[in-house]
Design a protein around this motif. Structure first.
Motif, PDB file in Angstrom:
ATOM      1  N   GLU A  31       0.736  -1.254   0.118  1.00  0.00           N
ATOM      2  CA  GLU A  31      -0.078  -0.113   0.059  1.00  0.00           C
ATOM      3  C   GLU A  31       0.928   1.209  -0.038  1.00  0.00           C
ATOM      4  N   VAL A  32       0.690   2.075  -0.971  1.00  0.00           N
ATOM      5  CA  VAL A  32       1.562   3.492  -1.104  1.00  0.00           C
ATOM      6  C   VAL A  32       0.744   4.433  -0.630  1.00  0.00           C
ATOM      7  N   ARG A  33       1.124   4.987   0.339  1.00  0.00           N
ATOM      8  CA  ARG A  33       0.398   6.321   0.856  1.00  0.00           C
ATOM      9  C   ARG A  33       1.413   7.543   1.350  1.00  0.00           C
ATOM     10  N   THR A  34       0.786   8.678   1.023  1.00  0.00           N
ATOM     11  CA  THR A  34       1.793   9.865   1.646  1.00  0.00           C
ATOM     12  C   THR A  34       1.296  10.288   2.877  1.00  0.00           C
ATOM     13  N   VAL A  35       2.373  10.476   3.869  1.00  0.00           N
ATOM     14  CA  VAL A  35       2.086  10.866   5.144  1.00  0.00           C
ATOM     15  C   VAL A  35       2.670  12.268   5.319  1.00  0.00           C
ATOM     16  N   ARG A  36       1.933  13.228   5.855  1.00  0.00           N
ATOM     17  CA  ARG A  36       2.633  14.695   6.089  1.00  0.00           C
ATOM     18  C   ARG A  36       2.775  14.767   7.646  1.00  0.00           C
TER      19      ARG A  36
END
Length: 95
Positions: A31-36
């Motif tokens: 699972e590819v996700r962007t986290v800030r």
């Protein structure tokens, strides 16, 4: 002979569990996700240096009258209050 039979069953069962575990990991897509992430960063303080005033008491002489000395001390008290306020403002600007 009975122990040998249990060992073979245990080995087969162990291999089956490993194969199932590896198959489960291989079939799943990552699972590819962007986290800030907010991280505080130090920023240099950009304020003007507060200059130390020339204190009026430094000009007093022993021969000055008591009234002059009291007035000079009161004037220096006002000077110190203003100087402290400037210092507090400079520190407050850096927060």
């Amino acid at each position: 002979m009975n122990n040998n039979c249990h060992c073979k069953i245990f080995r087969k069962l162990f291999l089956a569990v490993i194969v199932i575990a590896l198959a489960g990991c291989a079939s799943r897509e990552p699972e590819v996700r962007t986290v800030r992430v907010e991280v505080p960063v130090l920023v240099p303080c950009k304020t003007q240096a507060v200059t130390v005033p020339s204190w009026v008491v430094s000009g007093l002489k022993k021969s000055d009258s008591l009234e002059v000395k009291v007035r000079t001390l009161l004037a220096e008290r006002r000077q110190r209050t203003g100087y402290e306020r400037e210092l507090v403002a400079a520190v407050g600007a850096c927060r």
